[in-house]
Design a protein around this motif. Sequence first.
Motif: not given
Length: 320
Positions: A73-88
Motif C-alpha cells: 500500500l502507498p504511504a500517501v492517499f490523496l482525496q479530491y472533490g469539489m465543494h459540497r460533494t461530501a469530500s470531508t
Amino acid sequence: RTDRHHRCHRESTQCGGGSDSNTPAGHCRCILRGLAKCRSLSAPAGKQIQSMRGAAHACASHTTNPDACASQLPAVFLQYGMHRTASTLQFQMLCVIAMLLDPLQAHLVQCKYIPMNVGSCSKAVFQNVTHRAVFKTHITSCPGLLQSIAQKLQLKPWPWVFVSASNQSALLEDGRQEWQPTAQRTSELLRAPVKYVQVTSILRRRGHTHVADYQPIFGLSSEQIRDLSEYAELYSVLRQCCGFEASSSWRQHLQGSSRPVGSANSSSEHRCHIYDLDAVERAMMHTRIYMRFGHTHPVKAPHALGVLNGSMCTSRNKVV
C-alpha cells in the motif's frame, strides 16, 4: 513458531507495523519479508522522503486480511472533490483507515488540507511525511501533479487517489458497481488513476454502509468495517449538523429561516432537527474508533468540527 511470533511483533513494531498473538506463521514470514525491505530503505532522521519510501514498502496491516500483507500500500492517499460533494466525509474515513492499517503508529498518521494557493501542490507536500499521510484538495490539477512528482521521487507505490463526486448517471439497479464508470471519467479529468469514487447520489442512498466499499481496497477485516461504519454514521450527523460548514438548509434554519426542514425533495437536507446532537456526539466518543484513536488529532478534533467534548456541536450552532 512462538519465537517467530515474538520476533514478528518486535520487529514489525520497530518498523512502524504491528502484530497480534494470533498471526499465522506464514503471515509472520510475509511481515518479516516486508520488514527487510523497510529496514533497507529506512532513512536517517531528517530524511523524510526516504523514510516515506520505507513505510510504503512495509506490510500494510498485520491484523486484517493476510492477503493485504503481500500487497504494497502507498504511504500517501490523496482525496479530491469539489465543494459540497461530501469530500470531508471521505477525507475523514481515509484518515481513520490509515490508522486502522497500522494501529500502533496511528499517532504518526498525518491528515492535512492542501490550501488553494498557487504552487501548493509541489514536492513540499511530501517532505514532512514520515509514516502514512492523507491529503485533501479541491484543486483539480493537484492529483496529477503530485502523481508526477511522486514518480520523479521514485515513491512507489504512487499515491492512491480517492474522489468524491456528484454524478447521477452512475446509478445501477444492483447498487454495487455503480461508481466505476465515474472513476474512469474522473481519471481522465484528473490525469491520474482514481482508486475509488464516493458518488453523492449513491452516498445518499446507502448512507454510512458505503464504507464497505473500502474493505477490498485496503484488505480490512469485517470487524474493522463494522467499527468504521459505526463511526461513519455518527460522524456524518455531526458533519452535516454542526457549525458553519453544516448543511446549508440546516444553517438557514439555525439562523431563523422559515423554510421547512426535512423536505424530501432537498438534496442538501439532512433532518438535523430529529437528533439530540449532544447525545450523538457523546455516542461518537464511545465508538471503538474513538476509544482507540481519540488520542490522535484527526479523531479527537475531526476536520471542520473541532475538539469533541460532548457539547461541541450545540455550542457551535449557537453562534452560526
